[in-house]
Scaffold this active site. Structure first.
Site, PDB file in Angstrom:
ATOM      1  N   ALA A 163       0.838  -1.206   0.000  1.00 28.08           N
ATOM      2  CA  ALA A 163       0.000   0.000   0.000  1.00 28.08           C
ATOM      3  C   ALA A 163       0.878   1.264   0.000  1.00 28.08           C
ATOM      4  O   ALA A 163       1.854   1.335  -0.747  1.00 28.08           O
ATOM      5  CB  ALA A 163      -0.974  -0.032   1.180  1.00 28.08           C
ATOM      6  N   CYS A 164       0.555   2.233   0.857  1.00 32.66           N
ATOM      7  CA  CYS A 164       1.255   3.525   0.824  1.00 32.66           C
ATOM      8  C   CYS A 164       2.736   3.395   1.127  1.00 32.66           C
ATOM      9  O   CYS A 164       3.506   4.319   0.856  1.00 32.66           O
ATOM     10  CB  CYS A 164       0.625   4.492   1.817  1.00 32.66           C
ATOM     11  SG  CYS A 164      -1.002   5.027   1.294  1.00 32.66           S
TER      12      CYS A 164
END
Ligand code: COA
Length: 379
Positions: A161-162
């Site tokens: 993800a991020c």
């Protein structure tokens, strides 16, 4: 003279950036969202009146800017996102012979990084595509990027993800430390507009599109002006507070295939409260382990999700409110670009630093996950 240590010592040779041409301001976004709300409420006026349905609430420019610091976002498909009857990007499906849109923007970011390092693609050993949302299951987008650039060696996709880019940088650095590669491209193409629910008032303003690339290389091979990687540190802790349930098993439950949880959903308040201390601790521990005092950090290139979160994290680490010079912001014009955010911050704000200056690239997000990369400008 080059030592064996230099050969195994990872550095950042360059970074690259692809920015979409179009941008959506908060004013444009809210006008479209509120037109949708008015249309929806008019269409369902009887049900709302009868108490069978709750009326949708309008969004506001003031709320978005105050809660997040975001003023605009770059996007690949502006017209359809703002079209009240569509409200998501539109990309025509491409034949398999044509490069996929995710690989295409990744290649643009990667070419920029290669050019800035004066690096020939033939000298790159590996491509990691590290991002939040992969367009397909396989073949890996990284192998498509590798092919488009004419790189020998290998490539694979990874998703944290991020935090994908910082996890990718550590992975690339480890390949170099182990002698398995000399030059690795970490590419983060992020088409966040595709997983954002543009009809959800709580989150419709959060994301933008972009692609970044980081060229991680062995010190003895890297061009002048590179950044030494002093250390990398990763952390994950399971949380459901940021989640996207899209996946190939969705077809096994067709009745819920299109429900809102198949796009990005979050408990923003909880994320804010839980991730700030986690990241503050990660950075503080990491620099202490490397023998670096907070006052020695010339600049922090933080993940770009929320201006308030970054203010609090920097305050925890530095012991005072960070200036824009100490912790630059790009989310005001780029919004949250997931894994690419801290790399954009670095890319646009590092040229004024001097040899010997130390800084930290830090990303954080779903998982939870957080990654920090401590770097020093080489002489
Ligand atoms: N326009 C106007 N009002 C809105 C709104 C909008 N678009 N969206 C929500 N609101 C309202 C809510 O209904 C709520 O009203 P209430 O107080 O009457 O219940 C109020 O504004 C506060 O909402 P809340 O969701 O608690 O806002 P917030 O201050 O937590 O800000 C975020 C929301 C998402 C900006 C913030 O929580 C955040 O950024 N968190 C971190 C998220 C993050 O980093 N995620 C990582 C993603 S990878």
């Amino acid at each position: 003279m080059t030592s064996a240590y230099d050969q195994a010592r990872p550095v950042i040779s360059s970074t690259g950036l692809f920015t979409p041409a179009d941008s959506i301001s908060n004013e444009e976004l809210v006008a479209s969202f509120n037109a949708y709300v008015a249309q929806h409420n008019a269409q369902h006026a009887a049900a709302i009146e009868a108490g069978e349905m709750v009326a949708l609430q309008p969004s506001s420019v003031e709320f978005i800017e105050k809660a997040s610091g975001i003023k605009a976002r770059k996007v690949l498909s502006k017209a359809s996102i703002l079209d009240v009857d569509v409200m998501c990007p539109r990309f025509e499906e491409r034949p398999n012979e044509q490069i996929s849109v995710l690989a295409e923007i990744g290649v643009a970011g990667a070419r920029d990084a290669l050019e800035r390092a004066g690096r020939d693609a033939k000298d790159v050993d590996a491509v990691l595509v590290a991002c939040s949302n992969l367009q397909r299951a396989y073949p890996a987008i990284a192998i498509e990027v590798q092919d488009a650039l004419g790189i020998e060696g290998f490539g694979f996709d990874m998703n944290v993800a991020c935090s994908s880019a910082t996890f990718g940088i550590q992975t690339a650095a480890d390949f170099i430390r182990a002698g398995n590669a000399r030059s690795v491209l970490v590419v983060s193409p992020e088409i966040c507009s595709g997983h954002l629910n543009w009809r959800d008032r709580d989150s419709h303003f959060i994301f933008g599109d972009v692609a970044t690339a980081v060229l991680v290389e062995a010190a003895d091979f890297a061009p002048a002006g590179h950044w030494d990687i002093l250390g990398t540190q990763l952390k994950t802790r399971f949380s459901n507070n940021i989640r996207n349930n899209f996946g190939f098993l969705n077809r096994t439950a067709p009745e819920t295939r299109d429900s809102a949880d198949k796009l990005f959903v979050q408990e923003g308040r909880k994320v804010f409260k839980e991730v700030v201390p986690m990241v503050g601790e990660l950075i503080t521990d990491h620099i202490a382990r490397l023998g670096i005092a907070p006052s020695d950090l010339r600049r922090m290139w933080l993940h770009q999700a929320n201006a308030g979160m970054n203010r609090l994290i920097a305050q925890r680490v530095l012991g005072h409110e960070a200036s824009e010079d100490e912790s630059p912001t790009v989310l005001d014009t780029y919004a949250n670009t997931s894994s690419a955010g801290s790399i954009i911050a670095f890319h646009l704000n590092n040229e004024d630093l001097k040899p010997g200056d130390t800084g930290i690239i830090c990303s954080f997000g779903a998982g939870y996950s957080a990654g920090s990369v401590v770097i020093r400008k080489a002489a």
